[in-house]
Design a protein around this motif. Sequence first.
Motif, PDB file in Angstrom:
ATOM      1  N   GLU A   1       0.832  -1.206   0.000  1.00  0.00           N
ATOM      2  CA  GLU A   1       0.000   0.000   0.000  1.00  0.00           C
ATOM      3  C   GLU A   1       0.867   1.256   0.000  1.00  0.00           C
ATOM      4  OE1 GLU A   1      -3.739   1.384   2.692  1.00  0.00           O
ATOM      5  OE2 GLU A   1      -1.838   1.136   3.752  1.00  0.00           O
ATOM      6  N   SER A   2       1.876   1.282   0.870  1.00  0.00           N
ATOM      7  CA  SER A   2       2.745   2.457   0.969  1.00  0.00           C
ATOM      8  C   SER A   2       3.534   2.664  -0.316  1.00  0.00           C
ATOM      9  CB  SER A   2       3.707   2.300   2.153  1.00  0.00           C
ATOM     10  OG  SER A   2       2.997   2.221   3.360  1.00  0.00           O
ATOM     11  N   TYR A   3       3.985   1.572  -0.926  1.00  0.00           N
ATOM     12  CA  TYR A   3       4.730   1.697  -2.188  1.00  0.00           C
ATOM     13  C   TYR A   3       3.841   2.301  -3.276  1.00  0.00           C
ATOM     14  CZ  TYR A   3       7.128   0.543  -6.515  1.00  0.00           C
ATOM     15  OH  TYR A   3       7.721   0.631  -7.747  1.00  0.00           O
ATOM     16  N   ILE A   4       2.623   1.808  -3.417  1.00  0.00           N
ATOM     17  CA  ILE A   4       1.712   2.303  -4.454  1.00  0.00           C
ATOM     18  C   ILE A   4       1.466   3.799  -4.268  1.00  0.00           C
ATOM     19  CG2 ILE A   4      -0.670   2.199  -5.293  1.00  0.00           C
ATOM     20  CD1 ILE A   4      -0.575  -0.839  -4.661  1.00  0.00           C
ATOM     21  N   ILE A   5       1.217   4.218  -3.035  1.00  0.00           N
ATOM     22  CA  ILE A   5       0.976   5.638  -2.750  1.00  0.00           C
ATOM     23  C   ILE A   5       2.213   6.462  -3.090  1.00  0.00           C
ATOM     24  CG2 ILE A   5       0.583   7.314  -0.902  1.00  0.00           C
ATOM     25  CD1 ILE A   5      -1.091   5.053   0.478  1.00  0.00           C
ATOM     26  N   ALA A   6       3.374   6.014  -2.594  1.00  0.00           N
ATOM     27  CA  ALA A   6       4.608   6.776  -2.801  1.00  0.00           C
ATOM     28  C   ALA A   6       5.002   6.813  -4.267  1.00  0.00           C
ATOM     29  CB  ALA A   6       5.733   6.157  -1.969  1.00  0.00           C
ATOM     30  N   ARG A   7       4.675   5.775  -4.998  1.00  0.00           N
ATOM     31  CA  ARG A   7       5.026   5.709  -6.426  1.00  0.00           C
ATOM     32  C   ARG A   7       4.127   6.630  -7.256  1.00  0.00           C
ATOM     33  NH1 ARG A   7       8.526   2.415 -10.120  1.00  0.00           N
ATOM     34  NH2 ARG A   7       7.739   3.052 -12.152  1.00  0.00           N
ATOM     35  N   LEU A   8       2.827   6.555  -7.017  1.00  0.00           N
ATOM     36  CA  LEU A   8       1.882   7.262  -7.887  1.00  0.00           C
ATOM     37  C   LEU A   8       1.684   8.728  -7.520  1.00  0.00           C
ATOM     38  CD1 LEU A   8      -1.037   4.745  -8.599  1.00  0.00           C
ATOM     39  CD2 LEU A   8       1.046   5.164  -9.912  1.00  0.00           C
ATOM     40  N   ILE A   9       2.016   9.107  -6.298  1.00  0.00           N
ATOM     41  CA  ILE A   9       1.730  10.473  -5.869  1.00  0.00           C
ATOM     42  C   ILE A   9       2.526  11.482  -6.688  1.00  0.00           C
ATOM     43  CG2 ILE A   9       3.512  10.727  -4.069  1.00  0.00           C
ATOM     44  CD1 ILE A   9      -0.194  11.768  -3.835  1.00  0.00           C
TER      45      ILE A   9
END
Length: 636
Positions: free
Chosen positions: A384-392
């Motif tokens: 979850e944290s990776y997806i947020i940090a990647r797409l933001i």
Amino acid sequence: MKDKTTSLFGLQQKYLKNKQPFTYQIASSIKSFYVKEKENEKYVTPILKINEANINNDEIPNVMCISAAGATGKSELSKYLSAHFKAPILNLSRHDAVGSNTLTGVLFDSLGYEYAPLFINQLRSGNALLIIDAMDEGYLKTTANGFDSFLDNIVSISKTSPNTCIVVLGRTQAIDHTYLYLDDKDVKTVLLNIEAFTIEQAKEFINKQLGDQIYEQQYIIVRDYIIDTIEGFFKSQSAIKQTQYLSFIGYAPVLLSISLLLSKERNYKKLHEDLIAKNDKNINLIITIIELILNRDKKEKIDQILLPDLLDGRSSSFKNDVSPVIYNIDEQCYRILAYVLSKPISISPTGDNAFDSQYEEKIESWIKEHPFLENKKIQNAVFESYIIARLIHNHQYSDLVYEYLNTKYKDAFMLFFLYDKLCKDRNISIRMLPFIYSSIKSLDNSERITSLSIDETEITDATIYCDISFNVEDRQFDYQCHFLKNDKIFIGNYLSNIFIDTDNVKVQLNQNKCILIPPISITCDTIFSVPNEIIIDNTTNQNTNSSISIECEHFETDYSHNGKYTLVHRNKNAQCLTIFTHSRPDYPFDTFWNNEINITDLNEEQLKFFKKLRKTIALFKSHSKGRMAKFKAKIN
């Protein structure tokens, strides 16, 4: 108490013996009160550190308070205890706002008037166990007085018990307050923290996820390489005994990511060689593991199964152009968020309408089987944290990310470290700031306090530029931030160890509830106070600088929400809030107004140095632990 750590088994033997299993029928309409029926065979019991206790070494506490950072195993521990002891859980994340007699009310609503008194008597006598999970969510849902009334209900039930009958779990700030409140009420209480896995526990955890593969020699080699390389996530047994903290406190989510990679691997030797070639360490290796899983999903599903049919008859140039862009990492992350949020897909990967339409038709059903997903949720906090940090950082997807953050996300400390590694331009949006701040603040405990500094560096006709610094022990993480002059900075529900030094910035306190924990130093143009409740809590950081200083040109109070404010001072013996403005602020802040500050005689350069000195002193005084603590007396 001399022994500062204990295994869960030791805790059970010492405090939780002779508990009778819960045998009563629970009303089906009650969703927040339940018993976990089956014990998770893959669960690895943690080591717990005893932070505080108001009991002697041989005494039994009435209440055990257990804290940990976000997404690091509290709920899994509550489920384990429930299944192991056949004990009920009251989950406050599923419950309405708590208040006076909530606990008693839940028991009567769940068990009825015949059996609720029987269970309460078992609790009072110490023959039964009750688990209360998500105390932090209960804390945020209600008022300060409402939460304290809920704790009074716990006091009334637990105080007569000769043995531990209630275990409460939550994040640090709420659990710290719970412990101090119960201690003040003379309830025998112990405060524990879930420790990082030892290296041996980490291996055991992964082995339990993988089953039969654990006997392969190459598996053992690559497993050990990964664990040894991710320094700081796991502790040696000696480090736990010496209470030495390392860089991170990652638990099950990190190991679940490693387990998923290894469970899908067919060639451990090649994986080992690939990881060595990359030579990544710490958080970089976590990112490598995540991206290996994503790239493998593309290769095995899309490249080998889906694309050959879709590209049949297409030109070589089209095939070469399509392969790198179809189902790449950003697209996978976007599709996962869209699926979880039930949002329609609005991308055209290749720009060829015919191909994109066929591709979309196929991929729509496949995304449900993505390895990052389980029951329409993202499997763990690391993914979850990776997806947020990647797409933001991708403007095409950032609005979807913010929708997820505002509706689905719960704090996870991993977000901060993954964001830091993936933020190449070192810029942070003020929209993202509260999520990054709450992520890093979830690491706070009795031995580690994180802080945030915001310094104005430049202003143009329309834009303000600031330096943003997060401090974790002796490490500093620096960013730049720019925003429009009329924008308001919002940082979060909990404000603590915050140092803002600006002339033109507008700061907004949270809309519903704001908890101020010293030390805080804010110098800005305007404070917009919107919450209907502000809690000034000078109890949880008693060993630090205990001042909250707000200096601003304007202090604007918004009464539109309900026409009144509730301002709660947790420690009535130590008033710590001081507000410096040119004109007296409105009620209830007028009590804290101080207009005696007189720096008008300073020229611009002197004023600049004065503010820097004041901030430096505040920063120094905030250190009650670590290497800087030895200077505290001199600075005071």
